[in-house]
Enzyme design. Structure first.
Site, short mmCIF file in Angstrom:
data_model
loop_
_atom_site.label_atom_id
_atom_site.label_comp_id
_atom_site.label_asym_id
_atom_site.label_seq_id
_atom_site.Cartn_x
_atom_site.Cartn_y
_atom_site.Cartn_z
N ASP A 1 6.40 -12.00 -3.54
CA ASP A 1 7.55 -11.09 -3.67
C ASP A 1 8.32 -10.81 -2.37
O ASP A 1 8.54 -9.65 -2.01
CB ASP A 1 7.09 -9.76 -4.27
CG ASP A 1 6.44 -9.89 -5.63
OD1 ASP A 1 6.47 -10.99 -6.21
OD2 ASP A 1 5.88 -8.89 -6.13
N LYS B 1 7.42 -12.61 -12.46
CA LYS B 1 6.46 -11.70 -13.09
C LYS B 1 7.10 -10.34 -13.29
O LYS B 1 8.11 -10.02 -12.65
CB LYS B 1 5.19 -11.58 -12.25
CG LYS B 1 5.38 -11.02 -10.84
CD LYS B 1 4.11 -11.10 -10.05
CE LYS B 1 4.26 -10.51 -8.65
NZ LYS B 1 4.53 -9.07 -8.64
N CYS C 1 0.75 -5.84 -4.77
CA CYS C 1 0.83 -7.18 -5.36
C CYS C 1 0.03 -8.23 -4.59
O CYS C 1 -0.57 -9.12 -5.20
CB CYS C 1 2.29 -7.60 -5.51
SG CYS C 1 3.19 -6.54 -6.66
#
Length: 207
Positions: A17, A117, A162
């Site tokens: 990310d 996601k 994450c």
């Protein structure tokens, strides 16, 4: 051990990310979130295999505080468990969901896969391997196995969410996991330290 100057053909760099909304000025800014980007790009040049993940939420996502009329960073309980309620971030098609400009001209060019996601409306997703309901697979484990990749090297944002959960799930799925600590940043520095300790305790290599 791992030689970061000469990674093995079965190593994969997993960049979590690296998006605008997680960098300074973004909707869910990670302190110094832009600082690892050059380091990530340099690493990506050395790896034969690179995977990027991208948070990709629809408007009104269940993890957004605005969806519940609640304060950002408060908590609630959803059908799949406890949930932090985040500021609206990484909304599909919005500028904040784009990769950081340095990544777009670096690691993204090297990426073999971009895995999105968090796009299911009713469940959040921290891990690159599972949605937060812990039963919905993203497909990453199968892809890595099909390609014969055995060791996941994790970098990106954010370390205490994450990145941590992705590395933990990599281990649970039978892969080796490596965390490059200076190529990550945490939302909460204390949470980042706890994440490093937890990963080391579970068998991850911390570099």
């Amino acid at each position: 051990m791992i030689d970061l100057d000469n990674p093995a053909d079965t190593d994969v760099l997993v960049v979590i990310d690296p998006q605008v909304d997680f960098c300074p000025g973004g909707a869910l800014a990670v302190p110094e979130g832009d600082q690892p980007m050059d380091r990530i790009n340099a690493l990506a040049e050395r790896f034969a295999h690179v995977v990027l993940t991208q948070d990709w939420h629809p408007r009104g996502h269940i993890s957004f505080a605005s969806t519940h009329g609640a304060a950002p960073f408060s908590q609630t309980v959803l059908p799949y468990g406890d949930q932090v309620l985040w500021p609206d971030h990484c909304v599909q098609g919005e500028p904040g969901a784009e990769f950081h400009h340095a990544i777009r001209r670096g690691a993204l060019v090297r990426a073999e896969v971009v895995l999105r996601k968090g796009y299911h409306q009713a469940v959040d997703s921290y891990s690159a391997f599972f949605e937060n309901d812990r039963t919905t697979h993203t497909g990453l484990a199968g892809y890595l196995r099909e390609r014969g990749l055995k060791r996941c090297v994790f970098v990106g944002l954010a370390l205490d969410y994450c990145v941590r959960y992705s590395a933990e799930d990599a281990l649970a799925e039978g892969f080796e996991a490596v965390l490059i600590a200076d190529a990550t940043r945490a939302i909460d520095p204390a949470g980042g330290a706890a994440a490093v300790q937890a990963l080391a305790a579970k068998g991850a290599l911390i570099v």
